[in-house]
Design an enzyme around this catalytic site. Structure first.
Site, PDB file in Angstrom:
ATOM      1  N   SER A 194       0.841  -1.194   0.000  1.00 21.12           N
ATOM      2  CA  SER A 194       0.000   0.000   0.000  1.00 21.12           C
ATOM      3  C   SER A 194       0.883   1.254   0.000  1.00 21.12           C
ATOM      4  O   SER A 194       1.597   1.490  -0.963  1.00 21.12           O
ATOM      5  CB  SER A 194      -0.959  -0.050   1.187  1.00 21.12           C
TER       6      SER A 194
ATOM      7  N   ASP B  54      -4.377   8.630  -1.202  1.00 19.62           N
ATOM      8  CA  ASP B  54      -4.558   9.101   0.166  1.00 19.62           C
ATOM      9  C   ASP B  54      -4.838  10.596   0.273  1.00 19.62           C
ATOM     10  O   ASP B  54      -4.482  11.387  -0.603  1.00 19.62           O
ATOM     11  CB  ASP B  54      -3.319   8.759   0.994  1.00 19.62           C
TER      12      ASP B  54
ATOM     13  N   HIS C  59      -4.036  -0.753  -4.538  1.00 14.73           N
ATOM     14  CA  HIS C  59      -5.481  -0.910  -4.308  1.00 14.73           C
ATOM     15  C   HIS C  59      -6.278  -0.530  -5.561  1.00 14.73           C
ATOM     16  O   HIS C  59      -7.415  -0.067  -5.457  1.00 14.73           O
ATOM     17  CB  HIS C  59      -5.968  -0.037  -3.140  1.00 14.73           C
TER      18      HIS C  59
END
Length: 237
Positions: free
Chosen positions: A122, A137, A159
Site C-alpha cells: 500500500s 490518500d 489498491h
C-alpha cells in the site's frame, strides 16, 4: 548487487488474515535476510507498537527477527544494520513526511541499490516509485517533496479498482489517473489490484498474483496487463 524489491498492492485480500496472502511472495526475499526493520510511519490512527505487533504476527510463520524503526535511537543506523526493509500501509503523505524528517529517503534508496531486500505494501509501495503523485490518500500533512524512493522508474497506484458505486458522482480511479497522465504524459503509472504485487529483481520486473494490473501512460489508458506478465521494459522508462 541488484535491487530486490517486492511491491504489494495491499496487506489483505478480502477477508484473509493480515499479510497471509503475501507470505508466498515475501518468503523468497527472506532466504538470506533474517533481521528486518519495519517502518510504521504510514500508520496514523494506531500506535507504532500496535502496528509492529500486527506485522510480527502476520509474518510469524517466516520466523523473522522484526523490530520497529521507532524502537531505535538512530533510525539511519537501524536501516544500515538490518538485513531487509519493510514499509507498511496507511497514509502515504505522513509516511513520506517522516522519511524526509529522519533523512531516510536517500539512504533507503542507496541500501536497496546495494542489494538489501525491500518489501512494501500500500503506502509502502507508493513510496517505492518516482513520486507519490498517484497515491489514493488524503494529504493530511505536507512532506518537503513528493519525490519518493525511486526503486522503480514509474508511478504506482496500489489498491487499484475502477469500481464506481451506483449514484456516486465523484471521479473514478481511472479518471484521476488520466488527470495525472495529462499533466505528465511521459511517466507510466501501474495500477496494482489487491492480491497482486510487482517484484523487481535487478533488471527484471514481474507481476505476481492472480489479478491483472493496469497501465496508464499518455494516450494509453487502463490497458490490462495480463497475470504473470514480464514488465521489465518499464525499468527502462
Amino acid at each position: 548487487m541488484t535491487i530486490n524489491a517486492l511491491l504489494l498492492s495491499s496487506s489483505r485480500v478480502g477477508d484473509t488474515p493480515y499479510l497471509a496472502h503475501a507470505i508466498p511472495f515475501i518468503k523468497p526475499l527472506t532466504t538470506n535476510a533474517q533481521k528486518w526493520i519495519f517502518i510504521p510511519y504510514a500508520g496514523v490512527s494506531m500506535s507504532y507498537d500496535t502496528y509492529l505487533a500486527s506485522v510480527v504476527t502476520g509474518l510469524s510463520e517466516l520466523e523473522l527477527d522484526i523490530s520497529g524503526i521507532h524502537q531505535h535511537p538512530d533510525p539511519q543506523q537501524a536501516i544500515k544494520d538490518a538485513d531487509g526493509i519493510l514499509i507498511g500501509g496507511g497514509n502515504t503523505f505522513h509516511l513520506l513526511h517522516q522519511l524526509y524528517r529522519y533523512d531516510l529517503v536517500t539512504l533507503i534508496g542507496e541500501q536497496v541499490a546495494l542489494g538489501k531486500p525491500y518489501i512494501g505494501w500500500s503506502a509502502g509501495s507508493n513510496v517505492s516509485g518516482l513520486s507519490i503523485r498517484t497515491t489514493n490518500d488524503m494529504p493530511i500533512i505536507e512532506p518537503p517533496s513528493f519525490n519518493a524512493l525511486n526503486l522503480v522508474p514509474f508511478q504506482l497506484n496500489p489498491h487499484y479498482s475502477n469500481y464506481q458505486a451506483p449514484g456516486h458522482n465523484g471521479e473514478t480511479r481511472a479518471q484521476r489517473l488520466l488527470e495525472f497522465t495529462k499533466v505528465d504524459p511521459l511517466t507510466p503509472v501501474v495500477g496494482i489490484v489487491e492480491g497482486s504485487a510487482l517484484w523487481r529483481q535487478g533488471d527484471k520486473l514481474s507481476l505476481l498474483g492472480d489479478q491483472p494490473a493496469y497501465l496508464f501512460c499518455g494516450e494509453q489508458q487502463e490497458i490490462p496487463i495480463p497475470v504473470g506478465s514480464d514488465l521489465s521494459h518499464l525499468l527502462k522508462a
